[in-house]
Scaffold this motif. Structure first.
Motif, PDB file in Angstrom:
ATOM      1  N   GLY B 103       0.917  -0.894  -0.641  1.00  0.00           N
ATOM      2  CA  GLY B 103       0.172  -0.348  -0.391  1.00  0.00           C
ATOM      3  C   GLY B 103       0.834   1.199   0.096  1.00  0.00           C
ATOM      4  N   SER B 104       0.356   2.368   0.326  1.00  0.00           N
ATOM      5  CA  SER B 104       1.129   3.429   0.114  1.00  0.00           C
ATOM      6  C   SER B 104       0.275   4.941   1.561  1.00  0.00           C
ATOM      7  N   SER B 109      -4.391   4.585  -3.926  1.00  0.00           N
ATOM      8  CA  SER B 109      -3.569   4.497  -4.539  1.00  0.00           C
ATOM      9  C   SER B 109      -4.809   2.741  -5.585  1.00  0.00           C
ATOM     10  N   VAL B 110      -4.421   3.030  -6.863  1.00  0.00           N
ATOM     11  CA  VAL B 110      -4.533   1.558  -7.949  1.00  0.00           C
ATOM     12  C   VAL B 110      -3.073   0.950  -8.964  1.00  0.00           C
ATOM     13  N   SER B 111      -2.265   1.398  -7.574  1.00  0.00           N
ATOM     14  CA  SER B 111      -0.894   0.739  -8.415  1.00  0.00           C
ATOM     15  C   SER B 111      -0.560  -0.737  -8.018  1.00  0.00           C
ATOM     16  N   GLY B 112      -1.226  -2.442  -8.911  1.00  0.00           N
ATOM     17  CA  GLY B 112      -0.638  -3.057  -8.346  1.00  0.00           C
ATOM     18  C   GLY B 112      -1.366  -3.724  -7.932  1.00  0.00           C
ATOM     19  N   TYR B 113      -1.306  -4.921  -7.621  1.00  0.00           N
ATOM     20  CA  TYR B 113      -2.662  -5.613  -6.962  1.00  0.00           C
ATOM     21  C   TYR B 113      -2.261  -5.147  -4.870  1.00  0.00           C
ATOM     22  N   ASP B 114      -3.913  -5.333  -4.521  1.00  0.00           N
ATOM     23  CA  ASP B 114      -4.553  -4.896  -3.615  1.00  0.00           C
ATOM     24  C   ASP B 114      -3.499  -5.863  -2.573  1.00  0.00           C
TER      25      ASP B 114
END
Lengths: 385, 385
Positions: B103-104, B109-114
């Motif tokens: 995460g961040s 955020s929708v960067s990569g798999y959650d």
């Protein structure tokens, strides 16, 4: 680049799977096929006084399957969250043809791993989502809209951050930068102030007193941060005019040159001022027009690159400016994408944000579900390593 | 059974990792170590006017690491969601010793798999969570509390479902069944009506007018569904008295016999009346006391089994009644657990809710991250197949 078969292959079109399977207001949910368009669901829910909050800008054309693939967000993200927060269950066809049901029809469940949330935002790399169960929300019945103009990007950024810790939670808090404001004025008769940044805020609730109370709190923050002009919409029409301005930004900017790319980076709220100033510097350094606007309330900025795509030199500068933008976002503790996804374009930058361990786990999950790599190969940097 | 090493092994105690690493109101987040107790974080956030909404009943003792492991919920779930909705990122030690950041620090955020949401609710089977980044919410500043007594379980269930589609979204909507009410009256001087079901509702907002408006809407629903007695708390003290009643249910019921087990099933809102009636029938059929209360607003019921655990016949009947309860929940479209998790106790029932395909994918993820099965072996039915 989510639906672009760069290695050949098949592009799967689910547009005809456009049935709203079930609306169960008493269970606070809607079951839809993947090809249902966002606005069609909105129209079906409206008579019941309910809505599915994410509200992406492309709501007239985007499908709910696409919303799930990218975990789409929209103007109401700060208060109401994004698609992922509303997906209760999925029907997925796995790459080997098996059909999997995830989640349940319950608002709450902690039974097993949350496979639902794993698929939301996976950009079609793990399976084909065919049916979606969505939690829906009752609509609020009152809202208040206001705007403020700022001569200084730093002031505007601080106003956003301060608003978000003023104790109230606006339903919408949007930002429009100078270039966007100028382009809108050139194409409409809205007569917006041509300042460094304009903030647009909407508060919601059940009574007018409630929404006015919240807007007053926000406007105090704006004043404290040197807003030059503040205006509270007195009529519904005035409010609609302000939202019209925000909604037209993409289109009017796109007209300014032959090519445009809408970017999507997010930073923690306290870094918004730095992000805005950093984007301005990138624009100057690479001599390329970047018009910034976006969902300031959750730190999600949409810098729009507008340029002559037939000039190889400009294209190179645009590419370098894009890379600088991603680095800026990560350096500020941000993320490569708030709602549009990684796809092809940002695949090369995944290493800026994610460690090798995290990439390794993502690649492992991809291999587990799609060992022959038949779903969206090349996307999200999942092929490497 | 989440922290019980049934196959031998080591129980890892993270209680001393109890530092609040960072509270960043301007970024709307808190970073905590896994051993921080829920109420300690609540106390640290309070002066800023912020809170982490899930509010589990065990808030005085439960750790945030435990909240993450079970995706803990609480009385505010219907409006504010559960732990998963607030976890932005994790620091996890994987079974092979590698450290992974997920995460961040961004709200979006929708960067990569959650990977973050995959670990929330994974009950310690995939990795050891050591640090958690939580989104926090501004506190509302006004609330209204009311109660209603129902002579009929069906009426009470329908009142819950109708409330949830009346257009307002109560912050809390709790139910207390007859056995719970009687036990509370025996142990306190609250003098609650000894009816089939009492509903407790709290609405929140920024102005008193707003919260009163919402409660009025709810009380109209209660009246329409034959509420015998309706009372709106006039003072803060009166409201606290009503919540005191709800909060004491678990303890006062536990005193009634030698053993008790608090169950946790969730059903879609429209099935609450059937669930309540079904639980009553199970209680009668197996001749075992089941006192039901819970978070009716999100369909999450807590039937509490109170029985003589030294009588082998009673223990058998309790076991059979439990199995009947799980089957009832699934038959009504519900889930085995709304917030307490699967652990050991419900492992045998996973097949009632999840298909073999879904179980196979869960087991694949478990093998991927923990190939030697060293983390919580035997839990969640992940060892079989």
């Amino acid at each position: 680049g989510m639906s672009v078969p760069i290695n050949g292959g098949i592009a799967l079109d689910l547009n005809h799977m456009n049935k709203i399977v079930n609306i169960s207001i008493e269970d606070r949910l809607a079951v839809v096929q993947a090809g249902v368009v966002y606005d069609d669901l909105a129209r079906a829910l409206d008579p019941h006084g309910f809505f599915f909050p994410p509200d992406p800008a492309s709501s007239q054309v985007c499908t709910l399957g696409g919303n799930v693939a990218t975990n789409a967000g929209g103007v109401k993200g700060a208060k109401y969250g994004t698609t992922r927060d509303y997906v209760l269950g999925l029907l997925v066809v796995l790459p080997d043809g098996r059909i999997m049901k995830t989640g349940s029809q319950c608002i709450k469940s902690v039974s097993g791993y949350d496979l639902t949330k794993l698929f939301v935002g996976s950009e079609g790399t793990l399976g084909v989502v065919t049916e979606i169960t969505l939690k829906i929300n009752p609509k609020t019945t009152a809202s208040t809209t206001a705007m403020a103009a700022f001569d200084d990007l730093g002031d505007a950024g601080r106003a956003v951050s301060e608003t978000m810790h003023s104790g109230v939670l606006p339903a919408v808090l949007e930002i429009l930068g100078r270039e966007a404001l100028m382009a809108i004025n050139r194409n409409t008769d809205l007569n917006l102030p041509e300042v460094d940044a304009m903030l647009l805020v909407e508060t919601d609730g059940y009574t007018q007193e409630e929404t006015d109370y919240q807007v007053r709190k926000v406007l105090e923050v704006f004043k404290r941060n040197n807003a030059r002009e503040i205006k509270q919409a007195k009529t519904k029409k005035e409010a609609e005019g302000l939202w019209e301005a925000r909604k037209s930004a993409y289109a009017v900017l796109a007209r300014l040159n032959t090519h445009q790319v809408l970017e999507d980076v997010t930073v923690p709220m306290s870094r918004i001022a730095e992000a805005l100033i950093g984007i301005k510097k990138i624009s100057e350094k690479f001599n390329i027009m970047i018009a910034t606007y976006g969902h300031a309330g959750d730190g999600n900025l949409h810098p729009q690159f507008v340029y002559d795509g037939y000039d190889p030199d400009v294209v190179e500068r645009k590419k370098a400016a894009g890379a600088a933008l991603f680095k800026l976002a990560i350096d500020l503790g941000g993320t490569l994408t708030g709602e549009h996804g990684i796809g092809l374009q940002k695949a090369a930058f995944m290493g800026l944000e994610h460690s090798e361990v995290a990439m390794d786990v993502m690649r492992g999950i991809k291999r587990l579900l799609d060992p022959n790599n038949i779903l969206n190969p090349g996307k999200m940097a999942l092929d490497e390593g």
